[in-house]
Write a protein that holds these residues in place. Structure first.
Motif, PDB file in Angstrom:
ATOM      1  N   GLN A 256       1.049  -1.052  -0.081  1.00  0.00           N
ATOM      2  CA  GLN A 256      -0.008  -0.113   0.031  1.00  0.00           C
ATOM      3  C   GLN A 256       0.886   1.482  -0.018  1.00  0.00           C
ATOM      4  OE1 GLN A 256      -2.501  -0.766   3.434  1.00  0.00           O
ATOM      5  NE2 GLN A 256      -4.091  -1.788   2.352  1.00  0.00           N
ATOM      6  N   ALA A 257       2.054   1.207   0.846  1.00  0.00           N
ATOM      7  CA  ALA A 257       2.887   2.418   0.690  1.00  0.00           C
ATOM      8  C   ALA A 257       3.498   2.692  -0.808  1.00  0.00           C
ATOM      9  CB  ALA A 257       3.916   2.254   1.804  1.00  0.00           C
ATOM     10  N   ALA A 258       4.004   1.485  -1.219  1.00  0.00           N
ATOM     11  CA  ALA A 258       4.520   1.640  -2.476  1.00  0.00           C
ATOM     12  C   ALA A 258       3.501   2.212  -3.699  1.00  0.00           C
ATOM     13  CB  ALA A 258       4.644   0.184  -3.035  1.00  0.00           C
ATOM     14  N   THR A 259       2.250   1.916  -3.405  1.00  0.00           N
ATOM     15  CA  THR A 259       1.255   2.403  -4.444  1.00  0.00           C
ATOM     16  C   THR A 259       1.069   3.877  -4.183  1.00  0.00           C
ATOM     17  OG1 THR A 259       0.129   0.408  -4.453  1.00  0.00           O
ATOM     18  CG2 THR A 259      -1.093   2.227  -5.297  1.00  0.00           C
ATOM     19  N   GLU A 260       0.991   4.369  -2.853  1.00  0.00           N
ATOM     20  CA  GLU A 260       0.745   5.782  -2.442  1.00  0.00           C
ATOM     21  C   GLU A 260       1.926   6.481  -2.820  1.00  0.00           C
ATOM     22  OE1 GLU A 260      -0.621   8.387   1.480  1.00  0.00           O
ATOM     23  OE2 GLU A 260      -1.011   6.123   1.571  1.00  0.00           O
ATOM     24  N   ALA A 261       3.207   6.177  -2.458  1.00  0.00           N
ATOM     25  CA  ALA A 261       4.215   6.885  -2.628  1.00  0.00           C
ATOM     26  C   ALA A 261       4.490   7.008  -4.129  1.00  0.00           C
ATOM     27  CB  ALA A 261       5.339   6.395  -1.911  1.00  0.00           C
ATOM     28  N   GLY A 262       4.186   5.913  -5.090  1.00  0.00           N
ATOM     29  CA  GLY A 262       4.308   5.777  -6.397  1.00  0.00           C
ATOM     30  C   GLY A 262       3.346   6.973  -7.078  1.00  0.00           C
ATOM     31  N   GLU A 263       2.160   7.190  -6.496  1.00  0.00           N
ATOM     32  CA  GLU A 263       1.413   8.255  -7.116  1.00  0.00           C
ATOM     33  C   GLU A 263       1.986   9.683  -6.865  1.00  0.00           C
ATOM     34  OE1 GLU A 263      -1.413  10.118  -9.135  1.00  0.00           O
ATOM     35  OE2 GLU A 263      -1.126   7.866  -9.176  1.00  0.00           O
ATOM     36  N   TYR A 264       2.529   9.655  -5.505  1.00  0.00           N
ATOM     37  CA  TYR A 264       3.262  11.025  -5.442  1.00  0.00           C
ATOM     38  C   TYR A 264       4.455  11.302  -6.290  1.00  0.00           C
ATOM     39  CZ  TYR A 264       6.091  14.620  -2.909  1.00  0.00           C
ATOM     40  OH  TYR A 264       7.194  15.494  -2.635  1.00  0.00           O
ATOM     41  N   ASN A 265       5.217  10.384  -6.517  1.00  0.00           N
ATOM     42  CA  ASN A 265       6.435  10.464  -7.384  1.00  0.00           C
ATOM     43  C   ASN A 265       5.813  10.561  -8.749  1.00  0.00           C
ATOM     44  OD1 ASN A 265       7.460   8.239  -9.853  1.00  0.00           O
ATOM     45  ND2 ASN A 265       9.052   8.944  -8.596  1.00  0.00           N
ATOM     46  N   ARG A 266       4.748  10.165  -9.342  1.00  0.00           N
ATOM     47  CA  ARG A 266       4.317  10.257 -10.649  1.00  0.00           C
ATOM     48  C   ARG A 266       3.808  11.805 -10.826  1.00  0.00           C
ATOM     49  NH1 ARG A 266       0.743   4.957 -12.001  1.00  0.00           N
ATOM     50  NH2 ARG A 266       2.662   3.548 -12.253  1.00  0.00           N
ATOM     51  N   GLN A 267       3.154  12.226  -9.965  1.00  0.00           N
ATOM     52  CA  GLN A 267       2.697  13.597  -9.920  1.00  0.00           C
ATOM     53  C   GLN A 267       3.903  14.540 -10.031  1.00  0.00           C
ATOM     54  OE1 GLN A 267      -0.229  14.481 -11.088  1.00  0.00           O
ATOM     55  NE2 GLN A 267      -0.801  12.229 -11.176  1.00  0.00           N
ATOM     56  N   ALA A 268       4.711  14.138  -9.076  1.00  0.00           N
ATOM     57  CA  ALA A 268       6.008  15.147  -9.122  1.00  0.00           C
ATOM     58  C   ALA A 268       6.757  15.049 -10.146  1.00  0.00           C
ATOM     59  CB  ALA A 268       6.904  14.689  -7.751  1.00  0.00           C
ATOM     60  N   SER A 269       7.141  14.097 -10.876  1.00  0.00           N
ATOM     61  CA  SER A 269       7.544  13.939 -12.160  1.00  0.00           C
ATOM     62  C   SER A 269       6.830  14.813 -13.201  1.00  0.00           C
ATOM     63  CB  SER A 269       7.755  12.654 -12.541  1.00  0.00           C
ATOM     64  OG  SER A 269       8.258  12.344 -13.964  1.00  0.00           O
ATOM     65  N   LEU A 270       5.274  14.741 -13.262  1.00  0.00           N
ATOM     66  CA  LEU A 270       4.796  15.688 -14.416  1.00  0.00           C
ATOM     67  C   LEU A 270       5.014  17.036 -13.953  1.00  0.00           C
ATOM     68  CD1 LEU A 270       2.531  15.173 -16.453  1.00  0.00           C
ATOM     69  CD2 LEU A 270       0.818  15.442 -14.707  1.00  0.00           C
ATOM     70  N   ARG A 271       4.895  17.528 -12.717  1.00  0.00           N
ATOM     71  CA  ARG A 271       5.314  18.795 -12.467  1.00  0.00           C
ATOM     72  C   ARG A 271       6.468  19.402 -12.634  1.00  0.00           C
ATOM     73  NH1 ARG A 271       2.654  17.281  -7.842  1.00  0.00           N
ATOM     74  NH2 ARG A 271       4.819  17.444  -6.446  1.00  0.00           N
ATOM     75  N   ALA A 272       7.543  18.532 -12.657  1.00  0.00           N
ATOM     76  CA  ALA A 272       8.982  18.767 -13.327  1.00  0.00           C
ATOM     77  C   ALA A 272       8.826  18.945 -14.422  1.00  0.00           C
ATOM     78  CB  ALA A 272      10.017  17.791 -12.458  1.00  0.00           C
ATOM     79  N   ASP A 273       8.531  18.352 -15.261  1.00  0.00           N
ATOM     80  CA  ASP A 273       8.526  18.683 -16.728  1.00  0.00           C
ATOM     81  C   ASP A 273       7.901  20.070 -17.128  1.00  0.00           C
ATOM     82  OD1 ASP A 273       9.742  16.436 -17.567  1.00  0.00           O
ATOM     83  OD2 ASP A 273       8.032  15.342 -18.088  1.00  0.00           O
ATOM     84  N   GLU A 274       7.033  20.455 -16.335  1.00  0.00           N
ATOM     85  CA  GLU A 274       6.349  21.743 -16.591  1.00  0.00           C
ATOM     86  C   GLU A 274       6.992  23.178 -16.028  1.00  0.00           C
ATOM     87  OE1 GLU A 274       2.564  21.256 -14.670  1.00  0.00           O
ATOM     88  OE2 GLU A 274       1.785  19.680 -16.489  1.00  0.00           O
ATOM     89  N   GLU A 275       7.745  22.594 -14.863  1.00  0.00           N
ATOM     90  CA  GLU A 275       8.272  23.824 -14.037  1.00  0.00           C
ATOM     91  C   GLU A 275       9.774  23.924 -14.492  1.00  0.00           C
ATOM     92  OE1 GLU A 275       7.617  22.630 -10.176  1.00  0.00           O
ATOM     93  OE2 GLU A 275       5.154  22.815 -10.175  1.00  0.00           O
ATOM     94  N   LEU A 276      10.573  22.943 -14.858  1.00  0.00           N
ATOM     95  CA  LEU A 276      11.840  23.095 -14.974  1.00  0.00           C
ATOM     96  C   LEU A 276      12.713  23.694 -16.106  1.00  0.00           C
ATOM     97  CD1 LEU A 276      13.143  19.479 -13.344  1.00  0.00           C
ATOM     98  CD2 LEU A 276      13.278  22.032 -12.446  1.00  0.00           C
ATOM     99  N   VAL A 277      11.670  24.032 -17.166  1.00  0.00           N
ATOM    100  CA  VAL A 277      12.006  24.564 -18.371  1.00  0.00           C
ATOM    101  C   VAL A 277      12.676  26.118 -18.018  1.00  0.00           C
ATOM    102  CG1 VAL A 277      11.281  25.548 -20.599  1.00  0.00           C
ATOM    103  CG2 VAL A 277      10.602  23.298 -19.862  1.00  0.00           C
ATOM    104  N   SER A 278      11.881  26.770 -17.208  1.00  0.00           N
ATOM    105  CA  SER A 278      12.324  28.238 -16.877  1.00  0.00           C
ATOM    106  C   SER A 278      13.460  28.155 -16.039  1.00  0.00           C
ATOM    107  CB  SER A 278      11.250  28.886 -16.175  1.00  0.00           C
ATOM    108  OG  SER A 278      10.869  28.429 -14.949  1.00  0.00           O
ATOM    109  N   GLU A 279      13.843  27.093 -15.076  1.00  0.00           N
ATOM    110  CA  GLU A 279      14.946  26.896 -14.293  1.00  0.00           C
ATOM    111  C   GLU A 279      16.108  26.746 -15.125  1.00  0.00           C
ATOM    112  OE1 GLU A 279      15.261  27.665 -11.153  1.00  0.00           O
ATOM    113  OE2 GLU A 279      12.871  27.472 -10.695  1.00  0.00           O
ATOM    114  N   LEU A 280      15.982  25.861 -16.361  1.00  0.00           N
ATOM    115  CA  LEU A 280      17.318  25.692 -17.148  1.00  0.00           C
ATOM    116  C   LEU A 280      17.635  26.781 -17.909  1.00  0.00           C
ATOM    117  CD1 LEU A 280      15.922  21.952 -17.806  1.00  0.00           C
ATOM    118  CD2 LEU A 280      18.095  22.444 -16.534  1.00  0.00           C
TER     119      LEU A 280
END
Length: 326
Positions: A256-280
């Motif tokens: 259960q922890a793997a599934t919940e943390a995995g959903e967090y990981n996926r959403q954080a990855s999605l946000r990173a693609d949107e937010e890091l362009v300006s940082e780079l």
């Protein structure tokens, strides 16, 4: 004698606390830097397991390859001397080659499409194959859509990759893709990549933006080209030898922890693609979009190669990707 040696090996991964009765500490290895979604999700996973077992299980997370790189972690888990690893698709494919099929070039049109495919029959098949090699697949977290960076020139066409030494993971699929594109693929451990780029051992590399930024690869790269040439998962794996020592209740909490943390990981990855362009861009890296049509054409032979090796799985993945496409 063999049973004694096995018990001793498993004890290396399961440390009994002297301060709490029956408390177990399980080590989890990964190679990501602080601030990477893999780092943060691994920490969340550890918190959820400890909370869910009322402190009876504790996860000791060793990031930045503190407990060994991905290849070393896989070996240790199969021996039972390491409990867990938030690993990489490339390294995992050295043990279970079929994991590479998730990285067929230009397979997924978005991250959510990839997640839906992995959460279906494709993921179940990979789980079965992993268990045959002594690994429990707890979840397929996200390691993003990958792009090329280098220090020679912007990559606009496949011809721009001709002769460039591009670091790849130890993954046949990525090697096949960059060979088809005319580059010189050079497998290298991720922990050695920054220095390899800094010293000019390789001209460039390929990774999602979150890995490039969190590991500061942009400090030693002039160009990032949005090739989007492949997807990679982050398999959360556990030693089958260690898993089998746990109670069904603790196994359920871990899953259960793997599934919940995995959903967090996926959403954080999605946000990173949107937010890091300006940082780079602010860091001074030259970024460019790419017409992927010529790249798709140049890598079509990769599908033929992998259909020969794993025809049923390749068709399963392709069909699922088409079915789940947004």
């Amino acid at each position: 004698m063999k049973k004694t040696m096995l018990a001793s090996a498993i004890a290396g991964a399961i440390l009994l606390s002297s301060t709490a009765a029956a408390q177990q500490t399980l080590q989890l290895a990964h190679n990501a830097a602080e601030g990477n979604p893999k780092w943060d999700a691994s920490a969340l996973f550890a918190e959820l397991v400890e909370e869910g077992t009322d402190g009876q299980l504790r996860i000791d997370v060793g990031g930045n390859a503190q407990y060994g790189d991905d290849m070393e972690a896989l070996t240790q888990m199969r021996l039972g001397t390491l409990a867990l690893s938030t690993n990489s698709q490339g390294a995992t494919s050295s043990v279970v080659p079929q994991f590479s099929v998730l990285g067929l070039p230009f397979l997924f049109d978005s991250l959510p499409t990839a997640w839906r495919v992995m959460d279906g029959e494709v993921g179940e098949e990979l789980k079965k194959l992993a268990e045959e090699k002594g690994l429990v697949l707890l979840g397929l977290w996200d390691n993003g859509i990958r792009h090329v960076s280098n220090n020679v020139r912007p990559i606009n066409t496949p011809e721009d990759l001709n002769g460039l030494k591009i670091r790849t993971p130890p993954d046949e699929m990525t090697v096949d893709i960059f060979s088809a594109l005319g580059a010189n693929p050079t497998p290298m451990s991720f922990s050695e990549l920054y220095i390899g780029l800094q010293q000019g051992v390789v001209d460039g590399q390929e990774n999602p933006l979150m890995n490039i930024y969190s590991s500061k690869l942009h400090e030693v790269q002039d160009y990032i080209s949005f090739t989007g040439h492949k997807y990679e998962s982050t398999p959360l794996l556990m030693s089958k030898l260690v898993w089998d020592t746990l109670s069904p209740e603790h196994q359920e909490v871990i899953q259960q922890a793997a599934t919940e943390a995995g959903e967090y990981n996926r959403q954080a990855s999605l946000r990173a693609d949107e937010e890091l362009v300006s940082e780079l861009e602010a860091a001074g890296v030259a970024l460019n979009e790419v017409d992927n049509g010529p790249f798709i054409e140049a890598t079509s032979s990769v599908y033929d190669q992998w259909r020969t090796q794993y025809p049923e799985l390749v068709e399963m993945v392709i069909n699922a990707a088409e079915r789940e496409s947004q």
